[in-house]
Enzyme design. Structure first.
Site, PDB file in Angstrom:
ATOM      1  N   GLY A  73       0.847  -1.193   0.000  1.00 54.57           N
ATOM      2  CA  GLY A  73       0.000   0.000   0.000  1.00 54.57           C
ATOM      3  C   GLY A  73       0.876   1.234   0.000  1.00 54.57           C
ATOM      4  NE  ARG A 102     -32.316  21.585  17.656  1.00 58.16           N
ATOM      5  CZ  ARG A 102     -33.289  20.746  17.964  1.00 58.16           C
ATOM      6  NH1 ARG A 102     -34.360  20.670  17.203  1.00 58.16           N
ATOM      7  NH2 ARG A 102     -33.191  19.970  19.018  1.00 58.16           N
ATOM      8  CD  GLU A 122      -5.018  10.313  -5.935  1.00 55.45           C
ATOM      9  OE1 GLU A 122      -4.114  11.113  -6.201  1.00 55.45           O
ATOM     10  OE2 GLU A 122      -6.082  10.244  -6.577  1.00 55.45           O
TER      11      GLU A 122
HETATM   12  C1  FAD Z   1     -11.832   4.108  -1.420  1.00 56.80           C
HETATM   13  C2  FAD Z   1     -10.432   3.831  -1.846  1.00 56.80           C
HETATM   14  C3  FAD Z   1     -10.072   4.018  -3.166  1.00 56.80           C
HETATM   15  C4  FAD Z   1      -8.765   3.735  -3.591  1.00 56.80           C
HETATM   16  N1  FAD Z   1      -8.465   3.832  -4.926  1.00 56.80           N
HETATM   17  C5  FAD Z   1      -7.249   3.394  -5.363  1.00 56.80           C
HETATM   18  C6  FAD Z   1      -6.967   3.332  -6.771  1.00 56.80           C
HETATM   19  O1  FAD Z   1      -7.798   3.690  -7.621  1.00 56.80           O
HETATM   20  N2  FAD Z   1      -5.761   2.837  -7.149  1.00 56.80           N
HETATM   21  C7  FAD Z   1      -4.822   2.431  -6.258  1.00 56.80           C
HETATM   22  O2  FAD Z   1      -3.750   1.993  -6.680  1.00 56.80           O
HETATM   23  N3  FAD Z   1      -5.061   2.488  -4.907  1.00 56.80           N
HETATM   24  C8  FAD Z   1      -6.250   2.944  -4.460  1.00 56.80           C
HETATM   25  N4  FAD Z   1      -6.518   2.978  -3.094  1.00 56.80           N
HETATM   26  C9  FAD Z   1      -5.513   2.492  -2.174  1.00 56.80           C
HETATM   27  C10 FAD Z   1      -4.892   3.600  -1.297  1.00 56.80           C
HETATM   28  O3  FAD Z   1      -4.054   4.407  -2.065  1.00 56.80           O
HETATM   29  C11 FAD Z   1      -4.166   2.898  -0.136  1.00 56.80           C
HETATM   30  O4  FAD Z   1      -5.180   2.386   0.719  1.00 56.80           O
HETATM   31  C12 FAD Z   1      -3.253   3.818   0.623  1.00 56.80           C
HETATM   32  O5  FAD Z   1      -2.154   4.183  -0.164  1.00 56.80           O
HETATM   33  C13 FAD Z   1      -2.738   3.187   1.929  1.00 56.80           C
HETATM   34  O6  FAD Z   1      -2.261   1.904   1.741  1.00 56.80           O
HETATM   35  P1  FAD Z   1      -2.774   0.724   2.713  1.00 56.80           P
HETATM   36  O7  FAD Z   1      -4.252   0.786   2.727  1.00 56.80           O
HETATM   37  O8  FAD Z   1      -2.147  -0.560   2.289  1.00 56.80           O
HETATM   38  O9  FAD Z   1      -2.249   1.125   4.151  1.00 56.80           O
HETATM   39  P2  FAD Z   1      -0.806   0.803   4.782  1.00 56.80           P
HETATM   40  O10 FAD Z   1       0.262   1.212   3.847  1.00 56.80           O
HETATM   41  O11 FAD Z   1      -0.791  -0.604   5.278  1.00 56.80           O
HETATM   42  O12 FAD Z   1      -0.803   1.795   6.027  1.00 56.80           O
HETATM   43  C14 FAD Z   1      -1.404   1.481   7.280  1.00 56.80           C
HETATM   44  C15 FAD Z   1      -1.012   2.584   8.245  1.00 56.80           C
HETATM   45  O13 FAD Z   1       0.418   2.593   8.428  1.00 56.80           O
HETATM   46  C16 FAD Z   1       0.923   3.877   8.139  1.00 56.80           C
HETATM   47  N5  FAD Z   1       2.250   3.772   7.522  1.00 56.80           N
HETATM   48  C17 FAD Z   1       2.652   2.986   6.501  1.00 56.80           C
HETATM   49  N6  FAD Z   1       3.937   3.201   6.224  1.00 56.80           N
HETATM   50  C18 FAD Z   1       4.382   4.154   7.084  1.00 56.80           C
HETATM   51  C19 FAD Z   1       5.628   4.813   7.298  1.00 56.80           C
HETATM   52  N7  FAD Z   1       6.690   4.557   6.527  1.00 56.80           N
HETATM   53  N8  FAD Z   1       5.693   5.741   8.286  1.00 56.80           N
HETATM   54  C20 FAD Z   1       4.609   6.019   9.043  1.00 56.80           C
HETATM   55  N9  FAD Z   1       3.411   5.434   8.901  1.00 56.80           N
HETATM   56  C21 FAD Z   1       3.303   4.525   7.916  1.00 56.80           C
HETATM   57  C22 FAD Z   1      -0.081   4.470   7.157  1.00 56.80           C
HETATM   58  O14 FAD Z   1       0.031   5.882   7.109  1.00 56.80           O
HETATM   59  C23 FAD Z   1      -1.386   3.983   7.734  1.00 56.80           C
HETATM   60  O15 FAD Z   1      -1.773   4.797   8.801  1.00 56.80           O
HETATM   61  C24 FAD Z   1      -7.800   3.295  -2.661  1.00 56.80           C
HETATM   62  C25 FAD Z   1      -8.161   3.138  -1.320  1.00 56.80           C
HETATM   63  C26 FAD Z   1      -9.454   3.392  -0.902  1.00 56.80           C
HETATM   64  C27 FAD Z   1      -9.799   3.155   0.543  1.00 56.80           C
END
Ligand code: FAD
Length: 379
Positions: free
Chosen positions: A131, A268, A363
């Site tokens: 992610g 309200r 993003e």
């Molecule tokens: C509704 C929705 C639409 C989306 N659309 C797309 C799309 O069209 N295309 C696409 O490719 N992706 C898409 N995404 C994916 C989105 O970009 C990812 O969910 C996002 O980048 C976070 O990745 P993750 O969910 O794996 O979280 P993780 O990376 O697992 O993060 C979990 C937590 O750990 C923290 N964390 C991770 N690494 C670090 C670090 N180095 N330092 C400090 N904190 C950290 C994060 O900030 C977060 O709080 C979408 C997501 C959603 C929910």
């Protein structure tokens, strides 16, 4: 330095606002409850140029600027952040990637129908185990004769099930790490490409989000987008611009939540007077209006720099970070101002409160924005 919108931009804002009020507002609750992605809205969005906002007219687009783009995304988000998210992902991720890095043939073949709204775009970077650390992607693309063969799965893809075209990042040379990832364009209907699970989401429910699965998915050699090994680097450049869009979405959402709270506070009555007469409520409104203006300025500044052809990693991340975090506060305060009525679905505050959380995650999370900003500051 000019802080006023041009006459054309004021007209644009009014046109998108009128459209959103007439064509979107009446359906917001139903689309949210049923998780319905309103594909039927796409031709109407296209008529206004909203499916190809920044692409040249020669490529089917509306030829607008990055600031115009912000105005459009903002006005859609003010009414329905989920529709705005879909428009932003279609324009700012899939179509932008193809326009920025595609060959002339790819631009003609894909950008034109996407920008005209004849097709819907998806963009696949995220995977279940990759992610924030998207360079850890496992999806592979292997050359076999005149084809590339894709295997793997992408998670949380906007329009993963409804998109006609997907730009996907896949590993072409694992030994090279981030420089061994390339981008490909895959058309819906290609054998080996299918949508997986559709996500059942907290918010942004009218924007379809699904898994995308590639199983021995064979695509022609010329479906590589950009240079081999540059896919991840190009994706980061796409995100630099895309994040301005999420910042604009956050500003619009915050504005919608603020207006909901302001209207309610004036109507309200408690203790014999409108709750807007209480200083505690006035300060919430004043603080949110101030933060929204600051976020809007940061966002327009990033867009202005993009229009100047400048790289905007720092400014985009600052705008996205600030706008999304103040939008969370604005949505939360709107629920508080509405009290119990903020907690039920009859009023829009509840939906803004659910939708807004995506803005600090999609993003690039707030934590990742801070990393990008700190890296720029520290060289
Ligand atoms: C509704 C929705 C639409 C989306 N659309 C797309 C799309 O069209 N295309 C696409 O490719 N992706 C898409 N995404 C994916 C989105 O970009 C990812 O969910 C996002 O980048 C976070 O990745 P993750 O969910 O794996 O979280 P993780 O990376 O697992 O993060 C979990 C937590 O750990 C923290 N964390 C991770 N690494 C670090 C670090 N180095 N330092 C400090 N904190 C950290 C994060 O900030 C977060 O709080 C979408 C997501 C959603 C929910």
């Amino acid at each position: 330095m000019k802080f006023a919108l041009s006459e054309d931009q004021v007209l644009l804002r009014n046109a998108v606002r009128e459209f959103a009020e007439a064509e979107i507002r009446p359906h917001v609750r139903e689309w949210d409850e049923t998780q319905h992605f309103p594909r039927e809205l796409v031709p109407k969005l296209a008529e206004l140029g909203l499916m190809g906002i920044q692409f040249p007219e020669d490529y089917g687009g509306a030829g607008m600027s990055a600031i115009d783009y912000c105005i459009c995304i903002e006005e859609l988000a003010r009414v329905d952040p989920a529709v705005s998210l879909s428009v932003a992902a279609h324009n700012g991720l899939c179509t932008a990637h193809l326009f920025m890095f595609g060959t002339e043939e790819q631009r003609r073949r894909y950008v034109v129908p996407l920008a005209r709204g004849e097709q819907i775009g998806a963009w696949g970077l995220t995977e279940a185990d990759a992610g924030s650390d998207a360079a850890a992607a496992r999806t592979t693309a292997v050359r076999e004769g005149d084809c590339w063969v894709l295997n793997g799965a992408k998670t949380f893809i906007t329009h993963g099930a409804t998109g006609d075209v997907i730009v996907v990042m896949a590993v072409t040379d694992r030994a090279k790490g981030a420089k061994g990832i390339s981008a490909f364009v895959v058309e819906r209907g290609t054998p080996g490409l299918r949508a997986g699970r559709k996500e059942d989401k907290l918010g942004m429910r009218a924007s379809e989000t699904s898994e995308v699965i590639f199983q021995s998915c064979r695509i022609p050699r010329d479906h590589l987008v950009g240079e081999e090994g540059q896919g991840y680097i190009n994706a980061l450049q796409v995100l630099d611009a895309g994040r301005i869009g999420i910042a604009a979405l956050s500003v619009g959402l915050a504005q919608g939540a603020f207006e909901t709270a302001r209207t309610y506070a004036m109507e309200r009555r408690q203790f014999g007077q409108p709750i807007a007469a209480f200083q505690a409520i006035q300060w919430k409104l004043a603080d949110n209006a101030t933060r929204i203006e600051a976020a809007r300025l940061l966002t327009y500044r990033a867009a202005y720099l993009k229009d100047q052809g400048r790289r905007t990693s720092l400014e985009s991340s600052m705008a996205k970070l600030y706008a999304s975090e103040i939008a969370v506060k604005s949505a939360e305060d709107a629920v508080q101002v509405l009290g119990g009525y903020g907690f039920v679905k009859d009023y829009p505050a509840e939906k803004y409160f659910r939708d807004v959380k995506l803005t600090t995650i999609g993003e690039g999370t707030s934590e990742i924005q801070r990393i990008v900003i700190a890296r720029q500051l520290l060289g």
